[in-house]
Write a protein that holds these residues in place. Sequence first.
Motif, mmCIF file in Angstrom:
data_model
loop_
_atom_site.group_PDB
_atom_site.id
_atom_site.type_symbol
_atom_site.label_atom_id
_atom_site.label_comp_id
_atom_site.label_asym_id
_atom_site.label_seq_id
_atom_site.Cartn_x
_atom_site.Cartn_y
_atom_site.Cartn_z
ATOM 1 N N ARG A 137 12.482 9.132 -5.336
ATOM 2 C CA ARG A 137 11.131 9.836 -5.258
ATOM 3 C C ARG A 137 10.226 9.465 -6.056
ATOM 4 O O ARG A 137 9.408 9.505 -6.759
ATOM 5 C CB ARG A 137 11.753 10.042 -7.120
ATOM 6 C CG ARG A 137 12.749 11.705 -7.397
ATOM 7 C CD ARG A 137 12.631 11.634 -8.736
ATOM 8 N NE ARG A 137 12.144 11.683 -9.395
ATOM 9 C CZ ARG A 137 12.026 13.161 -9.421
ATOM 10 N NH1 ARG A 137 12.691 14.349 -8.950
ATOM 11 N NH2 ARG A 137 11.389 14.434 -9.817
ATOM 12 N N THR A 138 10.757 7.216 -5.843
ATOM 13 C CA THR A 138 9.443 6.648 -6.402
ATOM 14 C C THR A 138 8.439 7.158 -4.825
ATOM 15 O O THR A 138 7.247 5.772 -4.986
ATOM 16 C CB THR A 138 9.521 5.956 -6.590
ATOM 17 O OG1 THR A 138 10.483 4.464 -5.714
ATOM 18 C CG2 THR A 138 10.499 6.184 -8.705
ATOM 19 N N CYS A 139 8.675 6.963 -3.643
ATOM 20 C CA CYS A 139 8.249 6.110 -2.047
ATOM 21 C C CYS A 139 7.772 7.203 -1.753
ATOM 22 O O CYS A 139 7.754 8.293 -2.744
ATOM 23 C CB CYS A 139 9.761 6.276 -1.686
ATOM 24 S SG CYS A 139 10.948 5.489 -1.804
ATOM 25 N N VAL A 194 9.511 16.764 -6.824
ATOM 26 C CA VAL A 194 8.665 15.776 -5.821
ATOM 27 C C VAL A 194 9.027 16.046 -4.272
ATOM 28 O O VAL A 194 9.137 16.368 -3.601
ATOM 29 C CB VAL A 194 9.110 14.287 -5.123
ATOM 30 C CG1 VAL A 194 7.846 13.923 -4.822
ATOM 31 C CG2 VAL A 194 9.105 14.170 -7.502
ATOM 32 N N TYR A 195 6.954 16.244 -3.877
ATOM 33 C CA TYR A 195 7.024 16.786 -2.137
ATOM 34 C C TYR A 195 6.513 15.533 -1.535
ATOM 35 O O TYR A 195 5.341 15.154 -1.993
ATOM 36 C CB TYR A 195 6.218 17.757 -2.369
ATOM 37 C CG TYR A 195 6.380 19.411 -3.037
ATOM 38 C CD1 TYR A 195 6.981 20.051 -2.583
ATOM 39 C CD2 TYR A 195 6.507 19.469 -4.249
ATOM 40 C CE1 TYR A 195 7.630 21.248 -2.780
ATOM 41 C CE2 TYR A 195 6.748 20.303 -5.203
ATOM 42 C CZ TYR A 195 6.909 21.197 -4.592
ATOM 43 O OH TYR A 195 7.657 22.913 -4.908
ATOM 44 N N ASP A 233 0.611 -1.138 -0.132
ATOM 45 C CA ASP A 233 -0.088 0.025 0.074
ATOM 46 C C ASP A 233 0.606 1.167 0.271
ATOM 47 O O ASP A 233 0.144 2.404 -0.424
ATOM 48 C CB ASP A 233 -0.804 -0.318 0.971
ATOM 49 C CG ASP A 233 -1.761 -0.725 0.937
ATOM 50 O OD1 ASP A 233 -2.837 -1.296 0.414
ATOM 51 O OD2 ASP A 233 -1.855 -1.598 2.261
ATOM 52 N N ALA A 234 2.397 1.189 0.457
ATOM 53 C CA ALA A 234 3.344 2.090 0.082
ATOM 54 C C ALA A 234 4.384 1.832 0.142
ATOM 55 O O ALA A 234 4.444 1.176 0.426
ATOM 56 C CB ALA A 234 2.638 2.733 1.903
ATOM 57 N N ARG A 235 5.222 2.751 -0.108
ATOM 58 C CA ARG A 235 6.625 2.598 0.152
ATOM 59 C C ARG A 235 7.586 3.229 0.581
ATOM 60 O O ARG A 235 7.278 4.689 0.423
ATOM 61 C CB ARG A 235 6.817 2.843 -2.491
ATOM 62 C CG ARG A 235 8.076 2.043 -2.225
ATOM 63 C CD ARG A 235 8.554 2.471 -3.729
ATOM 64 N NE ARG A 235 9.005 1.184 -4.046
ATOM 65 C CZ ARG A 235 9.693 0.853 -5.302
ATOM 66 N NH1 ARG A 235 9.164 1.760 -6.242
ATOM 67 N NH2 ARG A 235 10.659 -0.169 -5.920
ATOM 68 N N GLN A 248 6.075 -1.677 2.326
ATOM 69 C CA GLN A 248 7.244 -2.011 1.153
ATOM 70 C C GLN A 248 8.851 -1.047 1.737
ATOM 71 O O GLN A 248 8.354 0.312 1.798
ATOM 72 C CB GLN A 248 7.810 -1.512 -0.191
ATOM 73 C CG GLN A 248 8.783 -2.902 -0.925
ATOM 74 C CD GLN A 248 8.636 -2.439 -2.533
ATOM 75 O OE1 GLN A 248 7.810 -1.368 -3.025
ATOM 76 N NE2 GLN A 248 8.802 -3.192 -3.032
ATOM 77 N N LEU A 249 9.699 -1.779 1.790
ATOM 78 C CA LEU A 249 10.736 -1.116 2.410
ATOM 79 C C LEU A 249 11.509 -1.350 1.516
ATOM 80 O O LEU A 249 11.962 -2.501 1.540
ATOM 81 C CB LEU A 249 10.871 -1.171 4.271
ATOM 82 C CG LEU A 249 9.837 -0.942 5.082
ATOM 83 C CD1 LEU A 249 10.670 -2.126 6.611
ATOM 84 C CD2 LEU A 249 9.287 -0.321 5.162
ATOM 85 N N LEU A 250 12.312 -0.119 1.652
ATOM 86 C CA LEU A 250 13.302 -0.621 0.570
ATOM 87 C C LEU A 250 14.827 0.445 1.018
ATOM 88 O O LEU A 250 15.056 1.027 1.533
ATOM 89 C CB LEU A 250 13.602 0.446 -1.485
ATOM 90 C CG LEU A 250 11.915 -0.059 -2.010
ATOM 91 C CD1 LEU A 250 12.329 1.850 -2.891
ATOM 92 C CD2 LEU A 250 11.717 -0.815 -2.466
#
Length: 366
Positions: free
Chosen positions: A138-140, A237-238, A62-64, A112-114
Amino acid sequence: MGILEKIAEIEGEMARTQRNKATAHHLGLLKARLAKLRRELLTPKSGGGGGGEGFDVAKTGDARIGFVGFPSVGKSTLLTNLAGVYSEVAAYEFTTLTTVPGVIRYKGAKIQLLDLPGIIEGAKDGKGRGRQVIAVARTCGLIFIVLDVLKPLHHKRLIEHELEGFGIRLNKEPPNIGFRKKEKGGINLTSTVTQTHLDMEAVKMILGEYKIHNADVTLRMDATDEDLIDVIEGNRVYMPCIYVLNKIDQISIEELDIIYKVPHCVPISAHHKWNFDDLLEKMWNYLSLLRIYTKPKGQLPDYEAPVVLHSGKQSVEDLCNQLHKSIIKDFKHALVWGSSVKHNPQKVGKDHVVNDEDVVQIIKKI
């Protein structure tokens, strides 16, 4: 002369220029040139070689969240202890060379954790693996900047500087500036509040650098030249950010009390698993997620597997689309129990905005 040399030359000139009213316009012009060169650095004109192995991680959950930090501050240990995923840990720098994904379940949401490779100074200029690392960042939806409590906070400033160079703005709102290009009519500047940084001449110089000579600009805040450049570039990206101060087992209680007062900060010890609950709670608040429980007709709500929505996209229609794209075609109305309605249950349409932990039953057309 390459892009990096041009960037270095402009940064050198900016460092040499004194800041006062006479040089403000010139500095604004230099900042605009710098932003253009940075964009060229991010998007190379030629379709060169591949992006390197292990960087494009499929988005799941659901989120990164991306872990950003200098080498050997404990990012891999934190990921291993949070998600139970083994990311190679060693006492020397640059142990993690590719992106290591892990997944945790928290309050019913799958997050998801990166673990991104360590950033070094100059990453925004293409040094190390920095460019790919920050492209993934930037995609997180949220950034964890992992810092070593013993190394001074200049690490924090360096990482912020690298991320800013890539157009990532941390814990900031997008500038309240209206900008619209047009065919003719010149530059039209209107402001609803008193401006202390920008005037017509400065706006014209910055827009001229982008070869824009006809545009409407509306300033609804006391904007700086950087705010205007961000709006013109349009690729910023904010995102929210939490500063994770690791290795608190090596400092005193008095120092810990001081650290706790720093905004957006969570002190932890990844090795001893100290203060993880505080970190997870703050993470949940910063991600702004909502849990919606679905209720099949004649049955109890399913409290085990909530549908997770992002705040801002929390209408009944968004819920239907999250479940399945075809539901909205047969949608008649929905029954909602919870804090977003006056009566329990209440009959609502597809535009009704739901709150966290509402129960929703969708009624289809027959």
